[in-house]
Design an enzyme around this catalytic site. Structure first.
Site, short mmCIF file in Angstrom:
data_model
loop_
_atom_site.label_atom_id
_atom_site.label_comp_id
_atom_site.label_asym_id
_atom_site.label_seq_id
_atom_site.Cartn_x
_atom_site.Cartn_y
_atom_site.Cartn_z
N SER A 74 -2.07 -3.63 -3.80
CA SER A 74 -0.81 -3.03 -3.38
C SER A 74 0.31 -4.06 -3.35
O SER A 74 0.06 -5.24 -3.08
CB SER A 74 -0.97 -2.42 -1.98
OG SER A 74 0.27 -2.05 -1.42
N TYR A 127 -3.02 -2.73 6.75
CA TYR A 127 -3.27 -2.19 5.41
C TYR A 127 -3.08 -3.27 4.35
O TYR A 127 -3.94 -3.48 3.48
CB TYR A 127 -2.34 -1.02 5.14
CG TYR A 127 -2.32 -0.58 3.70
CD1 TYR A 127 -3.44 0.05 3.14
CD2 TYR A 127 -1.21 -0.79 2.88
CE1 TYR A 127 -3.43 0.45 1.81
CE2 TYR A 127 -1.20 -0.40 1.56
CZ TYR A 127 -2.31 0.22 1.03
OH TYR A 127 -2.30 0.61 -0.30
#
Length: 352
Positions: free
Chosen positions: A128, A153
């Site tokens: 990501s 995350y």
């Protein structure tokens, strides 16, 4: 090729399965159909794929179940693994951190162990743009360090890159990490901004713009993500003979391990993004401007030179066109007219 796609009922996963089947690959999917959001959307994605290319094997397995993952690998013997399964979401990680431990860390470890014991030609996994965290140097380059994540995350995604590197080094697993930048398009997740914004606009409910709408995001249309994955399948990384231990390059390694950015290269302020959404929906938003939230990155912008150099491709679909396609899908899926001639009548057709 014989390809295993995890997260096959997810947003990126379903599009990926469709493309691979159309390209003539044999695909086995894996998904746990959890309730992070309505599983009906996941089932509808699978049906959408099947309506176009027919049935495909789809195992209902949680990546945290090591024995089930091992059994699946032993049965399917995939040549390529594309790991798109993960617990997503920055804000959700503030309240539900254990979900990220189970899926993103334990689950990914089980994938690596299965690739170790059932050798594969290429492991491709989703990382990501969130890993860049507090890095303010844009455009983000894979050669930059990613040592300051701003959310759990993001930390789990960086951990995935490090875990993959260790297995590439120890067991020779060719692994490629893909740092996705703000993916959007038809069949997206309902916790992502396109559906949240579209629903708020249609309902006339307050639409919260954090950082007063001044965030910049490098939006990447789903088809560009899938094209990148499809091209990288046949480009497994190799040992880099020029890798310098004294001046290590963060994007490559002496191991068969590589990192790529996949982004649109054209960051847009959220307020401008919202204006395009309003244009395509034919309605104005009821905007509520709010300060910056914890865990949010201010700006993202991808440097995709490595992707273009190695595959000859870079993301091409402009945001205006991408949002037009998204809105067409959104109105079709939720049974809304385009343009919205009657807000009240539209809401009666189907509850959002």
């Amino acid at each position: 090729m014989n390809i295993l796609v995890t997260g096959a009922a997810g947003f990126i996963g379903a599009h990926c399965v469709l493309r691979l089947l159309r390209d003539g690959h044999r695909v086995c999917g894996l998904d746990n159909f959890n309730d992070y959001y309505d599983p009906q959307l996941k089932r509808d994605r699978v049906r959408w794929v099947q309506d176009q290319v027919g049935e495909f094997p789809l195992a209902t397995i949680d990546l945290a179940d090591a024995a089930a993952v091992e059994h699946l690998f032993a049965r399917e013997q995939p040549q390529v693994v594309i790991n798109l399964a993960a617990q997503a979401g920055v804000r959700y990680s503030l309240d539900n951190p254990k979900a990220y431990l189970d899926s993103n860390l334990c689950g990914f470890l089980n994938i690596l162990e299965a690739c170790r014991h059932h050798p594969v030609e290429h492991l491709i996994y989703a990382s990501s743009s969130s890993v860049y965290g507090a890095n303010q140097h844009t455009p983000y380059s894979t050669h930059d360090g990613v040592n300051h994540p701003l959310s759990l995350y993001a930390a789990t995604k960086k951990a995935n890159e490090l875990m993959a590197h260790s297995y590439s080094h120890l067991f020779g697993i060719p692994s490629t990490g893909l740092r996705f930048f703000t993916v959007y398009g038809p069949w997206g997740r309902p916790d992502m901004s396109p559906i949240r914004f579209a629903k708020a606009i249609i309902e006339g409910s307050p639409l919260k713009l954090f950082n007063y709408g001044q965030h910049q995001r490098d939006f990447t249309y789903i088809d560009d993500i899938i094209e990148s994955i499809a091209r990288l399948i046949d480009h497994p990384p190799h040992l880099s003979p020029n890798w310098d231990r004294e001046q290590p390059d963060a994007s490559s390694s002496m191991a068969p391990w590589r990192i790529y950015n996949i982004g649109g290269e054209h960051p847009v302020e959220l307020k401008d993004y919202l204006a395009l959404m309003e244009k395509h929906l034919g309605r104005k938003a009821n905007v509520e401007l709010l300060p910056l939230q914890p865990g949010d990155v201010l700006n993202t912008c991808a440097d995709v030179h490595e992707l273009e150099d190695d595959t000859g491709f870079h993301p091409r679909i402009e945001l205006d066109e991408g949002l037009r396609r998204f809105v067409a899908w959104f109105c079709d899926y939720y049974l809304l007219p385009i343009p919205l001639a009657s807000h009240a009548a539209a809401l009666k057709r189907r509850s959002l």
